[in-house]
Design a protein around this motif. Sequence first.
Motif: not given
Length: 272
Positions: A70-75
Motif C-alpha cells: 500500500v505504501y509503495k503503490e499509494v503513499c
Amino acid sequence: MVRLFGPLIGLFFAVALLWSFGNGAYVAITEPAAATAESVFHKHPKEVHFASDGVFGRFDKEQLQRGFAVYKEVCSTCHSLKQVSFRDLTAIGYSEAEVKAIAKQWGNKAQTFDPKTGDRADRENLASDHFPPVYYAGQGSPPDLSLMTKARHEGPAYVYSLLTGYEAQPAAMLKQFPDAKTPDGLHYNPYFANLNLAMPPPLTTDGQVTYSDGTKASVDQMAKDVSAFLVWTAEPKLDKRKQTGWPVVGFLIAATILAYLAKKNVWADQAH
C-alpha cells in the motif's frame, strides 16, 4: 547585602509564579474558552487492533508486506520513508533477491555527488540505501512517514482513522459555525487536528492495491495494513524488545526473591 536580598528576590519570584498560576486557573474555571469547530467536532481515533499490540503482540509479516504494498503503490508518491533502508525489508519476510529487485525498480533514484567536479548524478538504488526522498511538486511538504506512528498520539489508530475518516462536513457544524466551511482545495476529516487537510483521500476504492497473498484489498483492510507497516517502520525492533523483556523481568523477579531470602538468612539470628 547580596545574602540579605537574595532570598527576598527568590521569594518574590515564587509568589509571582504562584499568583500567575492561581490567576490562570481561576480564569480557566470562571471563563472557559469559547467553543470552536475544532473543539466540538474533532474526533478521537477509532478503536482498532493490531497484531503487535500488547506485551504479547508480534508483528504479522504477511500484513506488513501488504502494508508495504500500500505504501509503495499509494503513499510513496508524496510521502518519504527516509529512516528506513531497503535491506530492512528482509525483516518482514522479503528475500535478499527480492529486496535488490525492489531497490532497483524504485521510482526515485539515489543521488551521487562528485566533490571534485561538483556534478550530481542519479544511480540505481542499492539494498543498502535508504528509501530516497520524495520531491513533491504541490503546495507544502508532506511529512516523512518513517516515525509517524511515534510522532502522533495513538499513532497507529490515528493513521487508520485519518485514512478512513474523510467525509462531508456535517450540516450541524455549518449551522453552528458558518465560518468553518472547508476552504477550496482542502478536505474535511474530523480526525485531523484542524478538521481540514490538503491531502485528498488516498484510499478511495476497494482493490486499489493488488495483494499477492489473495487478501481482499478493501479500503478498511488497506488502511489497517499500511498503519501496521508504519508501526514497524517506527519501531522495527519491537518483537526483539518484547522477547528480551520477558527474560529480564523473570531475572529481576528471581533476583528479588533471592535477595529477600538472603536478607532473612543474614538477619535470622538478630530476631532472637
